[in-house]
Design a protein around this motif. Sequence first.
Motif, PDB file in Angstrom:
ATOM      1  N   MET A   1       0.835  -1.203   0.000  1.00  0.00           N
ATOM      2  CA  MET A   1       0.000   0.000   0.000  1.00  0.00           C
ATOM      3  C   MET A   1       0.869   1.251   0.000  1.00  0.00           C
ATOM      4  O   MET A   1       0.610   2.213  -0.733  1.00  0.00           O
ATOM      5  N   GLN A   2       1.931   1.246   0.831  1.00  0.00           N
ATOM      6  CA  GLN A   2       2.819   2.409   0.872  1.00  0.00           C
ATOM      7  C   GLN A   2       3.543   2.609  -0.460  1.00  0.00           C
ATOM      8  O   GLN A   2       3.847   3.735  -0.849  1.00  0.00           O
ATOM      9  N   MET A   3       3.797   1.480  -1.171  1.00  0.00           N
ATOM     10  CA  MET A   3       4.423   1.594  -2.474  1.00  0.00           C
ATOM     11  C   MET A   3       3.520   2.350  -3.448  1.00  0.00           C
ATOM     12  O   MET A   3       3.992   3.207  -4.221  1.00  0.00           O
ATOM     13  N   LEU A   4       2.217   2.087  -3.393  1.00  0.00           N
ATOM     14  CA  LEU A   4       1.279   2.787  -4.263  1.00  0.00           C
ATOM     15  C   LEU A   4       1.150   4.261  -3.899  1.00  0.00           C
ATOM     16  O   LEU A   4       1.014   5.122  -4.774  1.00  0.00           O
ATOM     17  N   LEU A   5       1.202   4.516  -2.600  1.00  0.00           N
ATOM     18  CA  LEU A   5       0.948   5.877  -2.117  1.00  0.00           C
ATOM     19  C   LEU A   5       2.218   6.674  -1.914  1.00  0.00           C
ATOM     20  O   LEU A   5       2.177   7.762  -1.331  1.00  0.00           O
ATOM     21  N   ASP A   6       3.342   6.147  -2.366  1.00  0.00           N
ATOM     22  CA  ASP A   6       4.612   6.839  -2.165  1.00  0.00           C
ATOM     23  C   ASP A   6       4.552   8.227  -2.796  1.00  0.00           C
ATOM     24  O   ASP A   6       4.152   8.387  -3.967  1.00  0.00           O
ATOM     25  N   SER A   7       4.989   9.221  -2.029  1.00  0.00           N
ATOM     26  CA  SER A   7       4.912  10.603  -2.520  1.00  0.00           C
ATOM     27  C   SER A   7       5.852  10.837  -3.699  1.00  0.00           C
ATOM     28  O   SER A   7       5.630  11.741  -4.510  1.00  0.00           O
ATOM     29  N   GLU A   8       6.903  10.053  -3.802  1.00  0.00           N
ATOM     30  CA  GLU A   8       7.824  10.213  -4.925  1.00  0.00           C
ATOM     31  C   GLU A   8       7.249   9.634  -6.227  1.00  0.00           C
ATOM     32  O   GLU A   8       7.766   9.906  -7.302  1.00  0.00           O
ATOM     33  N   LEU A   9       6.243   8.758  -6.088  1.00  0.00           N
ATOM     34  CA  LEU A   9       5.584   8.207  -7.267  1.00  0.00           C
ATOM     35  C   LEU A   9       4.519   9.207  -7.731  1.00  0.00           C
ATOM     36  O   LEU A   9       3.498   9.402  -7.070  1.00  0.00           O
ATOM     37  N   LYS A  10       4.732   9.811  -8.904  1.00  0.00           N
ATOM     38  CA  LYS A  10       3.842  10.880  -9.382  1.00  0.00           C
ATOM     39  C   LYS A  10       2.766  10.377 -10.331  1.00  0.00           C
ATOM     40  O   LYS A  10       1.689  10.967 -10.423  1.00  0.00           O
ATOM     41  N   GLN A  11       3.040   9.301 -11.103  1.00  0.00           N
ATOM     42  CA  GLN A  11       2.102   8.833 -12.128  1.00  0.00           C
ATOM     43  C   GLN A  11       1.983   7.317 -12.058  1.00  0.00           C
ATOM     44  O   GLN A  11       2.970   6.602 -11.845  1.00  0.00           O
ATOM     45  N   ILE A  12       0.773   6.816 -12.215  1.00  0.00           N
ATOM     46  CA  ILE A  12       0.510   5.381 -12.266  1.00  0.00           C
ATOM     47  C   ILE A  12      -0.438   5.111 -13.428  1.00  0.00           C
ATOM     48  O   ILE A  12      -1.512   5.726 -13.520  1.00  0.00           O
TER      49      ILE A  12
ATOM     50  N   MET B   1      -2.849   2.482 -15.818  1.00  0.00           N
ATOM     51  CA  MET B   1      -3.774   1.392 -15.572  1.00  0.00           C
ATOM     52  C   MET B   1      -3.055   0.056 -15.724  1.00  0.00           C
ATOM     53  O   MET B   1      -3.344  -0.903 -15.012  1.00  0.00           O
ATOM     54  N   GLY B   2      -2.082  -0.018 -16.675  1.00  0.00           N
ATOM     55  CA  GLY B   2      -1.315  -1.256 -16.814  1.00  0.00           C
ATOM     56  C   GLY B   2      -0.542  -1.583 -15.538  1.00  0.00           C
ATOM     57  O   GLY B   2      -0.444  -2.744 -15.144  1.00  0.00           O
ATOM     58  N   ALA B   3       0.015  -0.565 -14.923  1.00  0.00           N
ATOM     59  CA  ALA B   3       0.726  -0.787 -13.649  1.00  0.00           C
ATOM     60  C   ALA B   3      -0.228  -1.248 -12.566  1.00  0.00           C
ATOM     61  O   ALA B   3       0.104  -2.116 -11.756  1.00  0.00           O
ATOM     62  N   ILE B   4      -1.474  -0.689 -12.568  1.00  0.00           N
ATOM     63  CA  ILE B   4      -2.467  -1.126 -11.596  1.00  0.00           C
ATOM     64  C   ILE B   4      -2.789  -2.593 -11.829  1.00  0.00           C
ATOM     65  O   ILE B   4      -2.924  -3.389 -10.879  1.00  0.00           O
ATOM     66  N   GLN B   5      -2.939  -2.991 -13.074  1.00  0.00           N
ATOM     67  CA  GLN B   5      -3.249  -4.382 -13.400  1.00  0.00           C
ATOM     68  C   GLN B   5      -2.101  -5.304 -12.962  1.00  0.00           C
ATOM     69  O   GLN B   5      -2.337  -6.393 -12.419  1.00  0.00           O
TER      70      GLN B   5
END
Length: 771
Positions: free
Chosen positions: A638-649, A651-655
């Motif tokens: 969960m923290q990996m998804l919400l990391d503040s340094e991660l700016k863009q995600i 749909m393929g990454a979500i999958q």
Amino acid sequence: RSVYDDQPNAHQKFMEKLDACIRNHDREIEKMCNFHHQGFVDAITELLKVRADAEKLKVQVTDTNRRLQDAGKEVIAQTEEIIRCRVQQRNITTVVEKLQLCLPVLEMYSKLKEQMSVKRYYSALKTMEQLENLYLPRVSQYRFCQIMMENLPKLREEIKEISMSDLKDFLESIRKHSDRIGETAMKQAQQQKTFSAALQKQNNVNYGRNMHLGRNRILESKNEITLKRTFEDEDEHEEEVLTAQDLVDFSPVYRCLHIYSVLGDGEIFENYYRKQRRKQARLVLQPQSSMHETVEGYRRYFSQIVGFFVVEDHILHVTQGLVTRTYTDELWNMALSKIIAVLRTHSSYCNDPDLVLELKNLIVVFADTLQGYGFPVNRLFDLLFEIRDQYNETLLKKWSGLFRDIFEADNYSPIPVANEEEYRIVISKFPFQDPELDKQSFPKKLPMSQSVPQIYMQVKEFIYASLKFSESLHRSSTEIDDMLRKSTNLLLTRTLSSCLQNLIKKPHIGLTELVQIIINTTHLEQACKYLEDFISNITNISQLTVHTARLYGLSTFKDARHAAEGEIYTKLNQKIDEFIQIADYDWTMSESDGRASGYLMDLINFLRSTFQVFTHLPGKVAQTACMSACQHLSMSLMQMLLDSELKQISMGAIQQFNLDVIQCELFASSEPVPGFQGDTLQLAFIDLRQLLDLFMVWDWSTYLADYGQATSKYLRVNPSTALTLLEKMKDSSKKNNIFAQFRKNDRDKQKLIETVVKQLRSLVNGMSQHT
């Protein structure tokens, strides 16, 4: 009177009558002469006739006298010689008488000189007293007596100086040899104590001991004497132990005391002796700076003190008034305070338990020796209880090192036993019982590792070491039992517990080692009851006694297990973090790879193999570890998804991320650790699952409509979490045009995302205001 008292002229009449009377007498005389005149004439005539014969006779007498004188000259000479001899004889007799009167004086004076030359000063003073009072007054008229009288005071002063010099030499001698005197007295005290113990053991009777080491004799009962002679016959080759009197010549003290007493200066001598001995006491009580480094330093210190008081006790009993019991008690109290202060200071530097134990034995012998001389030693035994605490501290430090070495050398693997002999060797060291294991054939493995029997044996060795200090302290078995249990509790709760805690925290201790440590502590905890039985057997105190303390092994090993369990959870989480750190997602990928990420599969395989090792752990520990690992994995993802340094995600990454979470859920549903009910373990990923489902099906209308209701499909999705992730997807759609396949509806999709973002922000702001 009547002549003068009568009438006038009476005197004249008297004179006249007197004249008349005189004339009458004259006439009578004349008549008488006339009557005898003829006879007178006749006599004269005859006398004239004789005259011639008289002349002749005179000549004859003269001749006779001459001849007589001639004949008597020799007689006269002999007579004069006789007279002279008699005068000499009388003089000789007088001289003899005077010499006989002077001779005892001269003999006594000669005796005095001889006594002075052979240093018999007390006898010399007695001789002087006889000379002055008895002999010299008889011949005081002689000049040599006056010289003697003048010399006697000088001789007295000389005797005083010599005796005082001898006393100073004596004091210097006993100061130098007090350690040898004390060593002898302490050795005798030990022998007497051993003798009494042997006597009591043989006859089962307390004879007690009534031995005085500083006197000429040892007072013992008849049975004691008989037994002592038996011992002496058995040990006839042993060296005879000398007493204080044999080691010290006290005659200078006796002489000086008698001399000063005779001279009337006894009080001066007593004050001088006591003053000098006080000075020596202060010197004896002053320890060397390095005394605490070796036992010999303490032995010499105690020997000097014992030697000092042995001498004082001897002086107390053989002299009258030189020292008193009050004086010795005062001196002992002063010395005791100094001794206790010195021992407290120097014993605090002792880090070697063997040295502390030897110090304790020396103090016991020291106390028993002086107690035998009548000195109170209760404060010394009180001090021993303080030193006992220090001894326990040194033991704890020593055993701490032993425990560390054991833990360092352990391989943290079950003990393999190839045959019955090896099995019995292990069982002889550690009380292990397992009926199921006994049924198995050899070779087999005991569940604990090699450190368990070693730790158990070291705890028993510690109890033995602690018991050594309790011996000879004149304490009851109940008190010894209590002391052993308290010291053992300290070993378990402080030393062993600390070593276990440090061991658990060491970096090289992995999960396998931690699992073995938990198993080890379980078996050590079960063995605590055997340690209690071990102490009871030593002290003969039943555990059913009301005041008997219990060992705190249960809490000690339970705390260690909890720490090991916590460390297992921590290390599992750290290992998960290590795998998470190597994750390499392409957050802008257009579509997923169709299979889970490699790092995650490696992580799941690691968890499966790890939880297989946990089969030996108690069920709840393994379940808690598994649940903790899954929860930590879920939070990390969960923290990996919400990391503040991660700016863009995209749909393929979500999958792709969804595929990884699915693998996590499959792992949770595979029951890696038995005992979970239903889908309890899968609930660790419920937050991720609902969040990903929301984004995968894009069911925002349902989420927004049901938000806040207990029956909501996306109850575990927090609006702020959804908003953060949605904003990252919005930015990605602008840049990478992720909705390119719906170009005709691209504008509507963007508008929909912005609308949802606004609604989510509204929800988040509402929650903030409510909070």
